[in-house]
Scaffold this motif. Structure first.
Motif: not given
Ligand SMILES: NC(=O)c1ccc[n+]([C@@H]2O[C@H](COP(=O)([O-])OP(=O)(O)OC[C@H]3O[C@@H](n4cnc5c(N)ncnc54)[C@H](O)[C@@H]3O)[C@@H](O)[C@H]2O)c1
Length: 308
Positions: A260-286
């Motif tokens: 995967v591109p490095s920006f996906i690895d960086a997001a995962i390293e920063n704990g941004n997994l998508g809706t599971k953590t409220s932020k991934g490629i987009y940001s989400y409220s509950d």
């Protein structure tokens, strides 16, 4: 089938159990955790209520479905009374092996065991089992109660009779099963999705468009048409000569990366997994996460009515 046991009551298991119960086949949803079963029952009840609200089912059908479904933490006992066991536990090979060993000690040898695995081959799953002839893969898609496709994968040792009974059962509960002739990793749909997602990540990394535009290029374009005509029929209608040029001209331009591109690895390293953590490629409220899930199910329900 007189009774079905679904093992694992998470994202997939609860939807599969709901589907079977809605088709009026007695089903026991099982899990090692009572708390998981309680959550699953809440989700199923809410989903059925939404279907009543959307006038897809009546209140009495909702009640009948809930009566057809029971839950248990006694996984093996429930399975020993069923003709079909659908395993939807976590995607960990050692856990699945351990479960199959216990199942085979307790259940009749005629009982069919179907795995909902997304990534393991049937060969890997059945490495240690005594009766590989009754094992098969039934790969459902989330939300299992609404997405029609089930990929049925037969191993070298699975009997024709088991494959036929499982295909018939999937049709009976309202699914559109397809039978794979080869046990390949990712089966069909996830391979196709992986090819598309790899290119979507690549286009985003290259700054060709923003995330919303890339998503819209699917949902408002080919994605809408794919619900009617698959990629191969699309190629026929477009002309194989045209598609030969499309593939030849574009193949060298497409991403062929194995990682995967490095920006996906960086997001995962920063704990941004998508809706599971409220932020991934987009940001989400509950609230947005909850409303998107409800909207998705309502949309799929409406689509299934349109397609009938
Ligand atoms: N999530 C998806 O979109 C999706 C789609 C298709 C297939 N799958 C596959 O379906 C399976 C389940 O995935 P999920 O997303 O529902 O997982 P999940 O983590 O949501 O749920 C798994 C459940 O299994 C239970 N469990 C674990 N070990 C158990 C055991 N030995 N006995 C009984 N219960 C046990 C857990 O308590 C949990 O409730 C996996 O094989 C996964 O690869 C997932």
């Amino acid at each position: 089938m007189k009774q079905v046991t679904v093992i694992g009551s998470g994202v997939m298991g609860h939807g599969i159990a709901q589907l079977v119960a809605q088709a009026n086949v007695p089903v026991v949803l099982t899990d090692v955790y009572e708390s998981s079963l309680e959550k699953a029952t809440e989700l199923i009840t809410a989903n059925l209520a939404m279907q009543v609200e959307q006038q897809a089912i009546s209140e009495s059908e909702k009640e009948r479905t809930l009566m057809t479904l029971s839950t248990s933490t006694d996984v093996i006992q429930s399975a020993s009374n069923s003709d079909l066991v659908i395993e939807a536990i976590s995607e960990k090979l050692d856990l699945k092996h351990e479960l199959y060993e216990k199942l085979e000690e307790a259940i009749l040898k005629e009982t069919i065991i179907a795995s909902n695995t997304s990534t393991f081959s049937l060969e890997a799953l059945t490495k240690n089992v005594a009766h590989p002839e009754r094992f098969i893969v039934t790969h459902f898609f989330n939300p299992a109660q609404f997405v029609p496709l089930v990929e049925v994968v037969k191993g070298n040792k699975t009997t024709e009779d088991v494959a036929k009974r499982v295909m018939n059962f999937m049709e009976q509960v309202g699914k559109r099963p397809i039978l794979l002739q080869k046990d390949v990793p990712g089966f069909i749909a996830n391979r196709l999705q992986a090819a598309l997602v790899r290119e979507a990540f690549h286009l985003l990394e290259e700054g060709v468009a923003d995330a919303r535009s890339i998503d819209l290029a699917v949902t408002e374009g080919p994605g809408l048409r794919w619900g009617f005509s698959g990629p191969l029929e699309t190629a026929d209608f477009g002309g194989l000569d045209i598609w030969k040029s499309v593939v030849e001209n574009l193949a060298p331009e497409l991403s062929a990366k194995q990682q995967v591109p490095s920006f996906i690895d960086a997001a995962i390293e920063n704990g941004n997994l998508g809706t599971k953590t409220s932020k991934g490629i987009y940001s989400y409220s509950d609230e947005v996460i909850q409303s998107r899930l409800v909207e998705r199910d309502e949309y799929l329900l409406k689509m299934s009515k349109v397609r009938q």
